[in-house]
Design a protein around this motif. Sequence first.
Motif, PDB file in Angstrom:
ATOM      1  N   ILE A  91       0.785  -1.233   0.000  1.00 17.24           N
ATOM      2  CA  ILE A  91       0.000   0.000   0.000  1.00 17.24           C
ATOM      3  C   ILE A  91       0.827   1.298   0.000  1.00 17.24           C
ATOM      4  CG2 ILE A  91      -0.525   0.152   2.482  1.00 17.24           C
ATOM      5  CD1 ILE A  91      -3.499   0.634   1.495  1.00 17.24           C
ATOM      6  N   PRO A  92       1.998   1.376   0.689  1.00 15.57           N
ATOM      7  CA  PRO A  92       2.732   2.649   0.639  1.00 15.57           C
ATOM      8  C   PRO A  92       3.356   2.956  -0.724  1.00 15.57           C
ATOM      9  CG  PRO A  92       3.525   1.260   2.433  1.00 15.57           C
ATOM     10  CD  PRO A  92       2.656   0.421   1.571  1.00 15.57           C
ATOM     11  N   TRP A  93       3.478   1.941  -1.574  1.00 16.08           N
ATOM     12  CA  TRP A  93       4.106   2.198  -2.874  1.00 16.08           C
ATOM     13  C   TRP A  93       3.165   2.923  -3.818  1.00 16.08           C
ATOM     14  CZ3 TRP A  93       5.864  -3.515  -4.053  1.00 16.08           C
ATOM     15  CH2 TRP A  93       6.717  -3.954  -3.019  1.00 16.08           C
ATOM     16  N   VAL A  94       1.869   2.824  -3.538  1.00 16.60           N
ATOM     17  CA  VAL A  94       0.921   3.357  -4.519  1.00 16.60           C
ATOM     18  C   VAL A  94       1.113   4.868  -4.718  1.00 16.60           C
ATOM     19  CG1 VAL A  94      -1.495   3.591  -5.150  1.00 16.60           C
ATOM     20  CG2 VAL A  94      -0.688   1.467  -4.130  1.00 16.60           C
ATOM     21  N   PRO A  95       1.100   5.686  -3.634  1.00 10.75           N
ATOM     22  CA  PRO A  95       1.347   7.113  -3.854  1.00 10.75           C
ATOM     23  C   PRO A  95       2.734   7.373  -4.429  1.00 10.75           C
ATOM     24  CG  PRO A  95       1.255   6.607  -1.494  1.00 10.75           C
ATOM     25  CD  PRO A  95       0.782   5.388  -2.226  1.00 10.75           C
ATOM     26  N   GLU A  96       3.704   6.572  -4.003  1.00  8.87           N
ATOM     27  CA  GLU A  96       5.077   6.774  -4.468  1.00  8.87           C
ATOM     28  C   GLU A  96       5.196   6.548  -5.978  1.00  8.87           C
ATOM     29  OE1 GLU A  96       7.675   3.914  -2.736  1.00  8.87           O
ATOM     30  OE2 GLU A  96       9.445   4.695  -3.741  1.00  8.87           O
ATOM     31  N   PHE A  97       4.720   5.379  -6.425  1.00 12.68           N
ATOM     32  CA  PHE A  97       4.824   5.057  -7.847  1.00 12.68           C
ATOM     33  C   PHE A  97       3.887   5.940  -8.683  1.00 12.68           C
ATOM     34  CE2 PHE A  97       6.291   0.322  -7.224  1.00 12.68           C
ATOM     35  CZ  PHE A  97       7.407   0.793  -6.546  1.00 12.68           C
ATOM     36  N   ALA A  98       2.729   6.281  -8.098  1.00  9.58           N
ATOM     37  CA  ALA A  98       1.780   7.119  -8.837  1.00  9.58           C
ATOM     38  C   ALA A  98       2.371   8.503  -9.046  1.00  9.58           C
ATOM     39  CB  ALA A  98       0.457   7.207  -8.091  1.00  9.58           C
ATOM     40  N   SER A  99       2.983   9.049  -7.993  1.00 10.02           N
ATOM     41  CA  SER A  99       3.580  10.376  -8.099  1.00 10.02           C
ATOM     42  C   SER A  99       4.710  10.370  -9.133  1.00 10.02           C
ATOM     43  CB  SER A  99       4.106  10.819  -6.734  1.00 10.02           C
ATOM     44  OG  SER A  99       4.811  12.021  -6.833  1.00 10.02           O
ATOM     45  N   ALA A 100       5.434   9.274  -9.204  1.00 10.97           N
ATOM     46  CA  ALA A 100       6.530   9.166 -10.173  1.00 10.97           C
ATOM     47  C   ALA A 100       6.004   8.999 -11.598  1.00 10.97           C
ATOM     48  CB  ALA A 100       7.426   7.992  -9.808  1.00 10.97           C
ATOM     49  N   GLY A 101       4.700   8.746 -11.732  1.00  9.76           N
ATOM     50  CA  GLY A 101       4.135   8.573 -13.060  1.00  9.76           C
ATOM     51  C   GLY A 101       4.337   7.184 -13.623  1.00  9.76           C
ATOM     52  N   GLU A 291     -11.401   6.657  22.710  1.00  6.16           N
ATOM     53  CA  GLU A 291     -10.935   6.658  21.317  1.00  6.16           C
ATOM     54  C   GLU A 291     -11.322   5.341  20.656  1.00  6.16           C
ATOM     55  OE1 GLU A 291      -9.778   9.212  19.867  1.00  6.16           O
ATOM     56  OE2 GLU A 291      -9.323  10.509  21.581  1.00  6.16           O
ATOM     57  N   GLN A 292     -10.976   5.227  19.355  1.00  2.00           N
ATOM     58  CA  GLN A 292     -11.321   4.037  18.576  1.00  2.00           C
ATOM     59  C   GLN A 292     -10.080   3.163  18.383  1.00  2.00           C
ATOM     60  OE1 GLN A 292     -14.406   3.311  16.828  1.00  2.00           O
ATOM     61  NE2 GLN A 292     -15.189   4.808  18.302  1.00  2.00           N
ATOM     62  N   SER A 293     -10.312   1.857  18.250  1.00  3.30           N
ATOM     63  CA  SER A 293      -9.218   0.961  17.870  1.00  3.30           C
ATOM     64  C   SER A 293      -8.776   1.295  16.453  1.00  3.30           C
ATOM     65  CB  SER A 293      -9.700  -0.482  17.867  1.00  3.30           C
ATOM     66  OG  SER A 293      -9.789  -0.956  19.180  1.00  3.30           O
ATOM     67  N   ALA A 294      -7.480   1.170  16.211  1.00  2.00           N
ATOM     68  CA  ALA A 294      -6.994   1.400  14.850  1.00  2.00           C
ATOM     69  C   ALA A 294      -6.152   0.203  14.417  1.00  2.00           C
ATOM     70  CB  ALA A 294      -6.152   2.669  14.811  1.00  2.00           C
ATOM     71  N   ALA A 295      -6.030   0.043  13.112  1.00  2.00           N
ATOM     72  CA  ALA A 295      -5.208  -1.044  12.578  1.00  2.00           C
ATOM     73  C   ALA A 295      -4.434  -0.484  11.405  1.00  2.00           C
ATOM     74  CB  ALA A 295      -6.095  -2.197  12.118  1.00  2.00           C
ATOM     75  N   THR A 296      -3.144  -0.814  11.340  1.00  2.00           N
ATOM     76  CA  THR A 296      -2.347  -0.367  10.198  1.00  2.00           C
ATOM     77  C   THR A 296      -2.576  -1.326   9.037  1.00  2.00           C
ATOM     78  OG1 THR A 296      -0.683   0.477  11.704  1.00  2.00           O
ATOM     79  CG2 THR A 296      -0.039   0.199   9.409  1.00  2.00           C
ATOM     80  N   LEU A 297      -2.929  -0.759   7.904  1.00  2.00           N
ATOM     81  CA  LEU A 297      -3.193  -1.598   6.732  1.00  2.00           C
ATOM     82  C   LEU A 297      -1.897  -2.024   6.074  1.00  2.00           C
ATOM     83  CD1 LEU A 297      -6.066   0.164   4.808  1.00  2.00           C
ATOM     84  CD2 LEU A 297      -6.055  -2.179   5.624  1.00  2.00           C
ATOM     85  N   GLY A 298      -1.858  -3.255   5.658  1.00  3.81           N
ATOM     86  CA  GLY A 298      -0.749  -3.721   4.851  1.00  3.81           C
ATOM     87  C   GLY A 298      -1.315  -4.317   3.579  1.00  3.81           C
ATOM     88  N   THR A 299      -2.407  -3.741   3.108  1.00  4.33           N
ATOM     89  CA  THR A 299      -3.082  -4.291   1.930  1.00  4.33           C
ATOM     90  C   THR A 299      -2.148  -4.442   0.739  1.00  4.33           C
ATOM     91  OG1 THR A 299      -5.103  -3.227   2.631  1.00  4.33           O
ATOM     92  CG2 THR A 299      -5.004  -3.933   0.355  1.00  4.33           C
ATOM     93  N   PRO A 373       4.023  10.247  -1.251  1.00  6.03           N
ATOM     94  CA  PRO A 373       5.193   9.579  -1.840  1.00  6.03           C
ATOM     95  C   PRO A 373       6.414   9.679  -0.929  1.00  6.03           C
ATOM     96  CG  PRO A 373       4.558  11.531  -3.117  1.00  6.03           C
ATOM     97  CD  PRO A 373       3.487  11.302  -2.113  1.00  6.03           C
ATOM     98  N   ALA A 374       6.391  10.608   0.021  1.00 10.85           N
ATOM     99  CA  ALA A 374       7.540  10.772   0.921  1.00 10.85           C
ATOM    100  C   ALA A 374       7.542   9.727   2.028  1.00 10.85           C
ATOM    101  CB  ALA A 374       7.531  12.177   1.528  1.00 10.85           C
ATOM    102  N   TYR A 375       6.455   8.948   2.145  1.00  7.42           N
ATOM    103  CA  TYR A 375       6.344   8.060   3.299  1.00  7.42           C
ATOM    104  C   TYR A 375       7.515   7.086   3.498  1.00  7.42           C
ATOM    105  CZ  TYR A 375       5.174   4.495   6.553  1.00  7.42           C
ATOM    106  OH  TYR A 375       5.277   3.625   7.595  1.00  7.42           O
ATOM    107  N   PRO A 376       7.976   6.378   2.450  1.00  5.44           N
ATOM    108  CA  PRO A 376       9.052   5.405   2.712  1.00  5.44           C
ATOM    109  C   PRO A 376      10.271   6.052   3.372  1.00  5.44           C
ATOM    110  CG  PRO A 376       8.151   5.086   0.528  1.00  5.44           C
ATOM    111  CD  PRO A 376       7.531   6.345   1.048  1.00  5.44           C
ATOM    112  N   GLN A 377      10.634   7.218   2.903  1.00  5.59           N
ATOM    113  CA  GLN A 377      11.789   7.905   3.487  1.00  5.59           C
ATOM    114  C   GLN A 377      11.469   8.400   4.904  1.00  5.59           C
ATOM    115  OE1 GLN A 377      13.343  11.188   1.152  1.00  5.59           O
ATOM    116  NE2 GLN A 377      15.172  11.350   2.427  1.00  5.59           N
ATOM    117  N   MET A 378      10.241   8.872   5.092  1.00  2.31           N
ATOM    118  CA  MET A 378       9.820   9.312   6.424  1.00  2.31           C
ATOM    119  C   MET A 378       9.933   8.167   7.417  1.00  2.31           C
ATOM    120  SD  MET A 378       6.542  11.819   5.719  1.00  2.31           S
ATOM    121  CE  MET A 378       5.573  11.021   6.939  1.00  2.31           C
ATOM    122  N   SER A 379       9.472   7.004   6.971  1.00  2.00           N
ATOM    123  CA  SER A 379       9.499   5.840   7.840  1.00  2.00           C
ATOM    124  C   SER A 379      10.930   5.503   8.246  1.00  2.00           C
ATOM    125  CB  SER A 379       8.852   4.657   7.122  1.00  2.00           C
ATOM    126  OG  SER A 379       9.090   3.477   7.830  1.00  2.00           O
TER     127      SER A 379
END
Lengths: 417, 307
Positions: A91-101, A291-299, A373-379
Amino acid sequence: MKRFLTVATAIALMLAFTLAGYAKSPVVINMFVGKDQSGANQELVDMFNATHEDIQINYQEMPPSTTEQHDKYVTVLAARDSSIDVLSSDIPWVPEFASAGWLLPLDDMFTEQDEYFAGPLLGTTYQRQVYAVPWFNNAGMLFYRKDLLEEAGLEPPETFDELVEIAQKLQTPDRYGFVFQGMQYEGVVCAWLEMFWGMGGQMLDPDGKLIADEKIVAESLQWLGDLVHKHKITPPAVTTWKEAESQAIFVEGKSVFHRGWPSVYTYAQNPATSKIVGKVGIVPMVHAPGEQSAATLGTWNLSISRFSKHPKEAWEVVKFMTSHEAQKIKAIMGGNPPARRSVYTDAEVLEMYPHFQQFYDVFMGALPRPVTPAYPQMSVEAIQPQIAAVLAGTKTGEEAAPAMLKDMQRILDQAKQ
Amino acid sequence: MGAPVTAGGKTRRGKGLSESQLGRVLVTPAVIVMCAVVFFPILATVWLSLHKYNLKYPYLGQPFVGLDNYVKILSDGRFLNSLKVTTLFTVSSVSVELVLGMAIALLLNRPFKGRGLVRTAVLVPWALTTVVMARMWAWIFNSEYGVFNAILYGLGFIDQYIPWVADTQFALWAAMGADIWKTTPFMALLLSAGLQTIPRELYEASMVDGASGWKQFWSITIPILKPTILVALLFRTLDAARVFDLLFVLTGGGPGFATESLSIYTYRSLFVNLDFGYGSALAVATFLYVMLISFIYIKVLGARTER
């Protein structure tokens, strides 16, 4: 003259046969997917190839490591190479690859979005265009030892404090209270985000601006650190664990609680690998009171490369692979929780996996990691080092939070002019 | 060789190519190939490093930013960390390799039965592909089934298995261990080649003069072997300073940044961050670092050899 005619006829015939051959030879769609141990993908590919004369899938498995897959895709896509038609995307690659075109927008073709959960769609949509179809869901959840809790007459925890309390009560010298993935890598970020969201935190606004509350960042980091250093329900060795290690400990019966991905359940229920068959319960991750329970998606999703020479045929493959039937096969053979909501009401699936009902509740509240798209580096550069420092006990949450936010802002700023 | 002479006895200097011209013509293809495969990529990397260029943000274009990327490098903690990791890795593994390599070379230089066999056997680690041997060491260091843990546990040195390559404290040392295992034979091979050039008479003469083995080693072996040691050290240091495959397979640069060498950071900057401007600057920085090491070696060790 006669000889000329003979030769001409021969050439014409050869040409005709060749062309006919071309007309008949099917379009080959190269589909790249991460290693699948269940065999479900191969089954689906065989089904597709048997029923499609004009399109054949060339199925290619990528290394099991997500990072290695990512780097391979980058190499091929950055070269604008057409050798990949369909690819599975974390899932994190989608914005990254999309932004890269590099990805084909699928808005015109992907019309069944209502059939899917909201969280995965948030993650596959970048700047109002959708670039991937969710294939199977993955999200963090809390596994617990049903037998131990029942024996002690305890209900599964809902809040952070309840988790700590029960873990302390039920842990023994041979049994940890709570285990998760604490090594400095992507997995620890997934675990931490669940705490951060569960305390009411928000990372980015819809325009991608950083809006995280420093206090919540500090508290959620501190909570993770406290598990090891204050409450002592997690051993210091957690900083060397990824999924395989934490999961092995849990299925060996050496932990009361385990934060993990859905596949843990399959391992825990397999008598060959597990000592806790039938003793496992699932609840959404704990949260702060109110608050609400949350789950990190790894779709995992399927995307089409913008450089594919056969986008139409590639879509046929994606459509087939993400159909109700295909997701059902992936669910039954691989235990992969489907991305389509309709599969969760499928009697055959539910009979085999009654726990999918609980998964459904988890997915309804699951969120993608920050969609930028900055997420991988942020992580890697901003989030992971700070979590590691708090888990190792070299920093408090209060010390780590400002450093994390400062680095996140620096990395986000690179996207600006 | 004089100018070509025709049947009539007249030189054809006017018509044909002079010798130096011919030489230039013959060397041209090689020069073109070198330019295309060596100088062009280096210059292109330098040129790219003067730009802001991130594949993830195509809308930013590729603006020229001068030395901005280099200024950023100097204050980049991750770069400084990788510099430290690389230097520690290089200095530690190469010095151990030199000592061990020398010991093995001296041993192999003595005649004994089965020397040929031992010589071949010693070379096996060096003959292995790095990726294969890194995978092998990953298993040796495995936290659950690793033989290294089993041995230490069996001998009572540790009371529980240690995840060597997943622990920040140990990962780099584990990598050095693997590197030493693999490249000591290379050192030994080069040094033993050097040893064979030392005339036996020197030792015999010194023995007559009453020199001890230790004295012989420092006064005969080391001075004569110095050029060989320089070459061996230079080769190994340059290799170690650019270490990539071993760490990439064994630890992936982790945990965290604990084993992230300059080459791995450069690779990650290019392929994970997709930052081609900054990544190129890192590549150039690595290049300069390696150049600096070579320069120091040649100045320090090379000068003494000439004396």
